[in-house]
Scaffold this motif. Structure first.
Motif, PDB file in Angstrom:
ATOM      1  N   HIS A   1       1.236 -12.063   4.260  1.00  0.00           N
ATOM      2  CA  HIS A   1       2.684 -12.001   4.735  1.00  0.00           C
ATOM      3  C   HIS A   1       3.248 -10.714   4.441  1.00  0.00           C
ATOM      4  O   HIS A   1       4.098 -10.259   5.273  1.00  0.00           O
ATOM      5  CB  HIS A   1       3.428 -13.268   4.879  1.00  0.00           C
ATOM      6  N   ARG A   2       3.516 -10.370   3.280  1.00  0.00           N
ATOM      7  CA  ARG A   2       3.694  -8.857   2.665  1.00  0.00           C
ATOM      8  C   ARG A   2       3.103  -7.534   2.471  1.00  0.00           C
ATOM      9  O   ARG A   2       1.622  -8.303   1.762  1.00  0.00           O
ATOM     10  CB  ARG A   2       5.123  -9.421   1.730  1.00  0.00           C
ATOM     11  N   ASP A   3       2.558  -6.652   3.043  1.00  0.00           N
ATOM     12  CA  ASP A   3       2.392  -5.437   1.877  1.00  0.00           C
ATOM     13  C   ASP A   3       2.605  -5.229   0.669  1.00  0.00           C
ATOM     14  O   ASP A   3       1.664  -5.385   0.169  1.00  0.00           O
ATOM     15  CB  ASP A   3       1.901  -4.725   2.962  1.00  0.00           C
ATOM     16  N   ASP A   4       3.513  -5.245   0.600  1.00  0.00           N
ATOM     17  CA  ASP A   4       4.266  -4.940  -0.512  1.00  0.00           C
ATOM     18  C   ASP A   4       4.525  -5.922  -1.327  1.00  0.00           C
ATOM     19  O   ASP A   4       4.723  -7.601  -0.910  1.00  0.00           O
ATOM     20  CB  ASP A   4       5.366  -3.852  -0.919  1.00  0.00           C
ATOM     21  N   ASN A   5       5.165  -5.656  -2.693  1.00  0.00           N
ATOM     22  CA  ASN A   5       5.941  -7.314  -3.675  1.00  0.00           C
ATOM     23  C   ASN A   5       7.303  -6.141  -4.364  1.00  0.00           C
ATOM     24  O   ASN A   5       7.479  -5.875  -5.180  1.00  0.00           O
ATOM     25  CB  ASN A   5       4.213  -7.515  -4.650  1.00  0.00           C
ATOM     26  N   PRO A   6       8.319  -7.154  -4.487  1.00  0.00           N
ATOM     27  CA  PRO A   6       9.201  -5.954  -4.629  1.00  0.00           C
ATOM     28  C   PRO A   6       9.634  -6.754  -5.279  1.00  0.00           C
ATOM     29  O   PRO A   6      10.422  -5.897  -6.677  1.00  0.00           O
ATOM     30  CB  PRO A   6      10.473  -6.832  -3.211  1.00  0.00           C
ATOM     31  N   THR A   7       9.594  -7.909  -6.655  1.00  0.00           N
ATOM     32  CA  THR A   7       9.250  -7.831  -7.927  1.00  0.00           C
ATOM     33  C   THR A   7       8.596  -7.195  -8.385  1.00  0.00           C
ATOM     34  O   THR A   7       8.305  -7.375 -10.207  1.00  0.00           O
ATOM     35  CB  THR A   7       8.498  -9.507  -8.264  1.00  0.00           C
ATOM     36  N   ASP A   8       7.214  -5.921  -8.468  1.00  0.00           N
ATOM     37  CA  ASP A   8       6.546  -5.477  -9.329  1.00  0.00           C
ATOM     38  C   ASP A   8       7.761  -4.512 -10.030  1.00  0.00           C
ATOM     39  O   ASP A   8       7.014  -3.804 -10.887  1.00  0.00           O
ATOM     40  CB  ASP A   8       5.399  -4.212  -8.295  1.00  0.00           C
ATOM     41  N   LYS A   9       7.950  -4.238  -9.516  1.00  0.00           N
ATOM     42  CA  LYS A   9       9.387  -2.951 -10.299  1.00  0.00           C
ATOM     43  C   LYS A   9      10.485  -3.258 -11.360  1.00  0.00           C
ATOM     44  O   LYS A   9      11.291  -2.815 -11.245  1.00  0.00           O
ATOM     45  CB  LYS A   9       9.880  -1.970  -9.100  1.00  0.00           C
ATOM     46  N   LEU A  10      10.661  -4.817 -11.122  1.00  0.00           N
ATOM     47  CA  LEU A  10      11.886  -5.691 -11.394  1.00  0.00           C
ATOM     48  C   LEU A  10      11.572  -5.210 -13.214  1.00  0.00           C
ATOM     49  O   LEU A  10      10.237  -5.671 -13.484  1.00  0.00           O
ATOM     50  CB  LEU A  10      11.922  -6.891 -11.428  1.00  0.00           C
ATOM     51  N   PRO A  11      13.013  -4.711 -13.931  1.00  0.00           N
ATOM     52  CA  PRO A  11      12.406  -5.085 -15.218  1.00  0.00           C
ATOM     53  C   PRO A  11      12.126  -6.093 -15.768  1.00  0.00           C
ATOM     54  O   PRO A  11      12.458  -7.347 -15.565  1.00  0.00           O
ATOM     55  CB  PRO A  11      13.984  -4.324 -16.061  1.00  0.00           C
TER      56      PRO A  11
ATOM     57  N   THR B   1      21.454 -14.936  -0.381  1.00  0.00           N
ATOM     58  CA  THR B   1      21.630 -14.442  -0.902  1.00  0.00           C
ATOM     59  C   THR B   1      21.268 -12.977  -0.712  1.00  0.00           C
ATOM     60  O   THR B   1      21.532 -11.608  -0.328  1.00  0.00           O
ATOM     61  CB  THR B   1      21.789 -13.935  -2.145  1.00  0.00           C
ATOM     62  N   CYS B   2      20.022 -12.510  -0.370  1.00  0.00           N
ATOM     63  CA  CYS B   2      19.271 -11.420   0.159  1.00  0.00           C
ATOM     64  C   CYS B   2      18.898 -10.942   1.312  1.00  0.00           C
ATOM     65  O   CYS B   2      18.416 -10.443   1.733  1.00  0.00           O
ATOM     66  CB  CYS B   2      18.219 -11.140  -0.934  1.00  0.00           C
ATOM     67  N   GLY B   3      18.752 -12.271   1.951  1.00  0.00           N
ATOM     68  CA  GLY B   3      17.972 -12.087   3.144  1.00  0.00           C
ATOM     69  C   GLY B   3      16.387 -12.437   3.623  1.00  0.00           C
ATOM     70  O   GLY B   3      15.650 -13.611   2.411  1.00  0.00           O
ATOM     71  N   HIS B   4      16.090 -12.192   4.578  1.00  0.00           N
ATOM     72  CA  HIS B   4      14.939 -13.117   5.251  1.00  0.00           C
ATOM     73  C   HIS B   4      13.669 -12.442   3.918  1.00  0.00           C
ATOM     74  O   HIS B   4      13.961 -11.513   3.815  1.00  0.00           O
ATOM     75  CB  HIS B   4      14.136 -12.744   6.058  1.00  0.00           C
ATOM     76  N   PRO B   5      12.818 -13.577   3.562  1.00  0.00           N
ATOM     77  CA  PRO B   5      11.645 -12.804   2.365  1.00  0.00           C
ATOM     78  C   PRO B   5      11.018 -11.518   2.727  1.00  0.00           C
ATOM     79  O   PRO B   5      10.801 -11.564   2.279  1.00  0.00           O
ATOM     80  CB  PRO B   5      11.601 -13.969   2.302  1.00  0.00           C
ATOM     81  N   LEU B   6      10.731 -11.920   4.166  1.00  0.00           N
ATOM     82  CA  LEU B   6       9.811 -10.488   3.647  1.00  0.00           C
ATOM     83  C   LEU B   6      10.339  -8.978   4.413  1.00  0.00           C
ATOM     84  O   LEU B   6      10.202  -8.233   4.357  1.00  0.00           O
ATOM     85  CB  LEU B   6       9.473 -11.083   5.598  1.00  0.00           C
ATOM     86  N   ASN B   7      11.599  -9.127   4.422  1.00  0.00           N
ATOM     87  CA  ASN B   7      12.763  -8.073   4.208  1.00  0.00           C
ATOM     88  C   ASN B   7      13.595  -7.929   3.269  1.00  0.00           C
ATOM     89  O   ASN B   7      13.394  -7.042   2.477  1.00  0.00           O
ATOM     90  CB  ASN B   7      14.057  -8.062   5.340  1.00  0.00           C
ATOM     91  N   VAL B   8      13.241  -8.669   1.769  1.00  0.00           N
ATOM     92  CA  VAL B   8      14.109  -8.260   0.872  1.00  0.00           C
ATOM     93  C   VAL B   8      13.398  -7.048  -0.066  1.00  0.00           C
ATOM     94  O   VAL B   8      11.763  -7.369  -0.057  1.00  0.00           O
ATOM     95  CB  VAL B   8      13.435  -9.779   0.332  1.00  0.00           C
ATOM     96  N   GLN B   9      13.492  -6.321  -1.166  1.00  0.00           N
ATOM     97  CA  GLN B   9      13.835  -5.722  -1.713  1.00  0.00           C
ATOM     98  C   GLN B   9      14.271  -5.798  -3.471  1.00  0.00           C
ATOM     99  O   GLN B   9      14.809  -6.280  -3.273  1.00  0.00           O
ATOM    100  CB  GLN B   9      14.235  -3.726  -0.418  1.00  0.00           C
ATOM    101  N   THR B  10      13.596  -4.364  -4.064  1.00  0.00           N
ATOM    102  CA  THR B  10      13.691  -5.036  -5.371  1.00  0.00           C
ATOM    103  C   THR B  10      15.021  -4.968  -5.670  1.00  0.00           C
ATOM    104  O   THR B  10      15.709  -5.545  -6.526  1.00  0.00           O
ATOM    105  CB  THR B  10      12.903  -4.022  -5.798  1.00  0.00           C
ATOM    106  N   ARG B  11      16.123  -4.406  -5.355  1.00  0.00           N
ATOM    107  CA  ARG B  11      16.874  -3.327  -5.596  1.00  0.00           C
ATOM    108  C   ARG B  11      17.886  -4.909  -5.179  1.00  0.00           C
ATOM    109  O   ARG B  11      19.376  -5.211  -5.797  1.00  0.00           O
ATOM    110  CB  ARG B  11      18.110  -2.422  -4.635  1.00  0.00           C
TER     111      ARG B  11
END
Length: 279
Positions: free
Chosen positions: A90-100, A46-56
């Motif tokens: 594998h990633r510098d950031d974590n897109p789940t950090d800003k999930l409500p 649904t969202c694409g490659h896991p290294l490209n996935v963003q919070t939105r």
């Protein structure tokens, strides 16, 4: 450093394989690992490659109209995956950090009633399904625990059933007299006649979804409101009403927390009346 774009499916699978090793090393059950891998594959589709996935992207995925408890479970697993990606470099950031945070309404026990159980047992069903009903209502087993019951799990001398629960945690449940026929059975109580994702035909047992489907079907035919898990709630609530200490009920259910057990045990109106009359 910005995350570089990725699109290779094989690369995604290699990441999932590496994550599965991490879960195995942490002693996660095979069932939990399989369910989480399946979920993350859906996220990637649904969202694409896991290294490209963003919070939105994850917010949109989690906006699917699921039950709140399902959304909470999915968010927990997704957070675990992306936290691992960051931890493993594998990633510098974590897109789940800003999930409500998922707000889940307070859960209430949902046992069937004694009258429901009588009607359920009087409903036409085969012996296999009846045994599943009784393992839920008289031993408090979950669907996946019912599915893998084996004759060797039943200790006839001590009248005890050994149950391998969530995360491989073992517990021992005294055998109710309704389940005496299990002592005379051979091998798996519910062998798989057809091939499934775990076993070739006739070489193992049915899967949890088969147990849930059979129990749901007979409950629907009986006109009993509830789910297969309601049989487990019925087991717990009956113990509480019989005066069994809640700590014992917790052990019989295989719960690590007494708070979880409280979600399974309904307090009747008669018990509430009795309590008020003591004032």
């Amino acid at each position: 450093m910005a995350t570089l774009p990725h699109s290779n499916t094989a690369d995604t699978e290699s990441l999932l394989e590496e994550w599965s090793w991490t879960m195995q090393s942490a002693n996660f059950s095979t069932r939990t690992i399989d369910e989480r891998l399946l979920l993350i594959r859906r996220v990637c589709d649904t969202c694409g490659h896991p290294l490209n996935v963003q919070t939105r992207d994850l917010q949109k995925f989690l906006a699917t109209p699921w039950k709140a408890s399902t959304r909470q479970t999915y968010q927990f697993a997704i957070r675990g995956f992306f936290t691992w990606l960051q931890w493993a470099g594998h990633r510098d950031d974590n897109p789940t950090d800003k999930l409500p945070r998922v707000r889940v309404p307070r859960r209430h026990p949902r046992p069937i009633t004694d009258a429901d159980y009588v009607v359920l047992k009087q409903t036409r069903m085969n012996a296999r399904t009846l045994l599943m009903v009784e393992l839920g209502a008289r031993a408090g087993l979950r669907a996946h625990e019912i599915a893998k019951c084996h004759r060797d799990d039943f200790d006839e001398r001590n009248r005890v059933l050994r149950v391998s629960g969530k995360g491989g945690v073992e517990r021992f449940v005294p055998v109710h007299h309704d389940l005496d026929r299990c002592f005379g059975m051979n091998a798996f109580l519910f062998p798989n006649h057809d091939e499934n994702k775990s076993f070739a035909a006739g070489e193992g047992h049915v899967l949890a979804n088969s147990v849930s489907r059979m129990l749901s079907g007979v409950m629907r035919r009986a006109g009993v409101n509830g789910t297969p898990h309601s049989l487990r709630h019925y087991f717990a609530t009956n113990l509480l009403h019989a005066g069994v200490d809640s700590r014992v009920v917790q052990e019989l259910l295989g719960h690590a927390s007494a708070q979880t057990t409280a979600l399974y045990t309904a307090v009747s109106l008669d018990q509430k009346r009795l309590a008020v009359e003591l004032l």
